[in-house]
Design an enzyme around this catalytic site. Structure first.
Site, mmCIF file in Angstrom:
data_model
loop_
_atom_site.group_PDB
_atom_site.id
_atom_site.type_symbol
_atom_site.label_atom_id
_atom_site.label_comp_id
_atom_site.label_asym_id
_atom_site.label_seq_id
_atom_site.Cartn_x
_atom_site.Cartn_y
_atom_site.Cartn_z
ATOM 1 N N HIS A 266 3.374 7.124 -2.932
ATOM 2 C CA HIS A 266 2.285 6.381 -2.287
ATOM 3 C C HIS A 266 2.382 4.886 -2.598
ATOM 4 O O HIS A 266 2.437 4.045 -1.685
ATOM 5 C CB HIS A 266 0.954 6.945 -2.778
ATOM 6 C CG HIS A 266 -0.248 6.375 -2.101
ATOM 7 N ND1 HIS A 266 -0.914 7.031 -1.090
ATOM 8 C CD2 HIS A 266 -0.909 5.203 -2.278
ATOM 9 C CE1 HIS A 266 -1.932 6.294 -0.669
ATOM 10 N NE2 HIS A 266 -1.952 5.182 -1.388
ATOM 11 N N GLU A 267 2.412 4.557 -3.879
ATOM 12 C CA GLU A 267 2.446 3.138 -4.270
ATOM 13 C C GLU A 267 3.787 2.506 -3.918
ATOM 14 O O GLU A 267 3.858 1.303 -3.638
ATOM 15 C CB GLU A 267 2.151 2.988 -5.766
ATOM 16 C CG GLU A 267 0.812 3.558 -6.212
ATOM 17 C CD GLU A 267 -0.379 3.051 -5.408
ATOM 18 O OE1 GLU A 267 -0.319 1.920 -4.873
ATOM 19 O OE2 GLU A 267 -1.370 3.798 -5.298
ATOM 20 N N HIS A 270 3.532 1.181 -0.443
ATOM 21 C CA HIS A 270 2.840 -0.107 -0.444
ATOM 22 C C HIS A 270 3.785 -1.226 -0.893
ATOM 23 O O HIS A 270 3.816 -2.316 -0.299
ATOM 24 C CB HIS A 270 1.653 -0.059 -1.414
ATOM 25 C CG HIS A 270 0.454 0.667 -0.901
ATOM 26 N ND1 HIS A 270 -0.130 0.382 0.318
ATOM 27 C CD2 HIS A 270 -0.313 1.646 -1.454
ATOM 28 C CE1 HIS A 270 -1.193 1.166 0.496
ATOM 29 N NE2 HIS A 270 -1.319 1.944 -0.560
ATOM 30 N N GLU A 296 -1.910 1.105 4.354
ATOM 31 C CA GLU A 296 -2.069 2.489 3.922
ATOM 32 C C GLU A 296 -1.142 3.420 4.692
ATOM 33 O O GLU A 296 -0.693 4.447 4.157
ATOM 34 C CB GLU A 296 -3.525 2.918 4.092
ATOM 35 C CG GLU A 296 -3.877 4.242 3.447
ATOM 36 C CD GLU A 296 -3.711 4.264 1.934
ATOM 37 O OE1 GLU A 296 -3.623 5.362 1.369
ATOM 38 O OE2 GLU A 296 -3.649 3.170 1.309
#
Length: 499
Positions: A266-267, A270, A296
């Site tokens: 997830h990160e 980003h 996102e």
């Protein structure tokens, strides 16, 4: 020369913002607990300084030479489309910023900085009453912010618009009403079915080994650690200080291996976005991400559409088993089914990909009631639990696993939660485009070569900065308006057709 002038002023503001981000990163990673009061003063001062710079007379004059602040007409038609887009976004930001008095900005920064530490204490002690008075102050400030920014249809509109330009409350209600029936149907379906075995990811996994595997996954995604770093925090996050300085944090769990793996994918999504923004445009909106929802979409794409796919684990499982030999006897089909089990859970960041968006819809509906004044802060735990029962069929036993689990409201991020759902919807459209652009995507992922995805995202998203609105960017990439249909089709294929 006039454009260079405003770019210089913009860069000065960007440098100040990067300092603020470093303070926030340090607050969540290495700052001693005793430093919280002084950090509040630091953040209050620099927030005020940034706001003054963004609304200063020199900036206004420089901007006015290039674009009519009232009409939005570009005064120099010879500028290229990129620079015209930058001016449009600078004007948008300026008109928003001048509506917020500096004293109000300072009050928000100080109130939320203090609230974060009370929230941590309240969550740790499972004591909502500690946090409630602070949340009440923040909601009052957010309602005042909505009034200051102005709105026509709904007081929530200006708050969501801060994070997702062009999206309205009406848009969200429409999108979510389309999605919710399928999500609830799937949640109920799987809640009543036996879960596949996933006990193998719930062992006692060494934290140092988890972090080392996280580095390995980030490198395969295309992360350059000469421009980024990975640290540990209570709540995973990513901060783009500069396209050459991105800070990633993750969390680890000695009892659930997928907590750390999900967080890093997830990160990492980003971080790749932040690293891909045009450094040569620094100081301009062209070196900033399009919106929170588009941001996102990058994390959700990597975390779920790629990171929970069968081809990804065809490649990654042997490496994971090498790092954690206790997983050696687990077959790929068993592992895949185990990590994709659908089961309602209390914690949003640990939710499966079917129920995740229901967590967001719940928070969105509560925010609407807060902002319209229909909900008292002190009634939050009961309403939260009632909605959890309605949507997911479960009721939190404590507020720490219920309404106290997220940091967002403590930081004043009202209007932010819907961007998580929008990001998932956008990710569905991006994944659909990748599927059609690269018919052999499964084979390439299975071979351990996901870099073509990073390149696709650079060509279609990263390099544009804020040149296009979220809706324009999605349309340019996919040929479609914003739609939940690709995401819904993906869920149906994965969780209905394949069973």
């Amino acid at each position: 020369m006039d454009y260079q002038n405003i770019l210089t002023l913009g860069k000065e503001t960007r440098v100040l913002s990067s300092i603020q981000q470093l303070l926030e990163w340090d607050q969540e990673t290495y700052m001693p607990k005793g430093g919280s009061d002084f950090r509040s003063e630091q953040l209050e001062l620099i927030s005020s300084k940034i706001h003054r710079e963004k609304t200063s007379e020199p900036f206004k004059i420089a901007l006015s030479k290039l674009i009519d602040l009232e009409s939005g007409e570009i005064k120099n038609p010879s500028l290229d489309d990129r620079k015209k887009a930058a001016l449009r976004e600078w004007r948008r930001d300026f008109l928003q910023n001048i509506k917020l008095p500096n004293d109000f900005v300072k009050e928000c920064a100080k109130t939320t900085s203090q609230a974060v530490h009370i929230w941590i204490k309240a969550r740790n002690e499972n004591n909502f009453s500690l946090f409630a008075p602070h949340l009440e102050k923040i909601i009052a400030l957010m309602r005042k912010k909505a009034d200051l920014l102005g709105f026509e249809a709904h007081p929530y509109d200006p708050l969501i618009d801060l994070y997702e330009p062009g999206i309205t409350t009406e848009n969200l209600i429409s999108l979510f009403s389309t999605l919710k029936p399928l999500l609830k149907e799937l949640a109920i379906k799987y809640a009543n079915e036996p879960n596949p075995n996933h006990s193998f990811i719930q062992g006692n996994f060494n934290e140092k080994d988890q972090l080392e595997f996280n580095h390995f996954i980030l490198e395969k995604m295309g992360m350059d650690f000469s421009f980024s770093r990975l640290d540990h925090s209570a709540h995973p996050f990513c901060l783009g200080i500069h396209p050459h300085d991105v800070r990633i944090t993750t969390t680890t769990s000695t009892s659930d291996l997928m907590v750390s793996l999900g967080a890093i994918l997830h990160e990492g999504g980003h971080a790749l976005y932040e690293l891909g923004l045009p450094v040569e445009e620094l100081g301009s909106p062209l070196s900033e991400y399009t919106s929170i929802g588009i941001h996102e979409s990058q994390s959700r794409l990597w975390e779920t559409f790629i990171g929970l796919s069968f081809p990804f684990w065809q490649f990654a499982l042997p490496h994971l088993q090498k790092k954690f030999p206790e997983l050696g006897g687990i077959t790929l089909p068993t592992f895949y089914k185990g990590i994709n089990h659908v089961h309602p859970s209390f914690i949003r960041i640990h939710a499966d990909e079917v129920t995740y968006v229901l967590h967001i819809i719940l928070r969105f509906e509560i925010e609407l009631e807060f902002i319209t004044g229909k909900l008292s802060v002190y009634d939050l735990p009961d309403l939260w639990n009632a909605k959890m029962k309605e949507y997911l069929g479960i009721v939190p036993q404590t507020d720490s696993e219920g309404c106290l689990q997220d940091i967002h409201w403590a930081t004043g991020l009202f209007g932010y939660f819907p961007t998580y759902a929008l990001g998932t919807i956008y990710a569905g459209q991006i994944f659909d485009s990748i599927h059609h652009t690269f018919p052999n995507w499964k084979e390439r992922i299975a071979a351990g070569d996901p870099l073509f995805i990073k390149q696709f995202l650079f060509e279609n998203i990263y390099r544009f900065g804020r040149q296009y609105s979220p809706a324009e960017l999605i349309k340019k990439m996919s040929g479609q308006d914003i739609s939940p249909i690709p995401y819904m089709n993906y869920l149906k294929e994965k969780f209905i057709s394949s069973n």
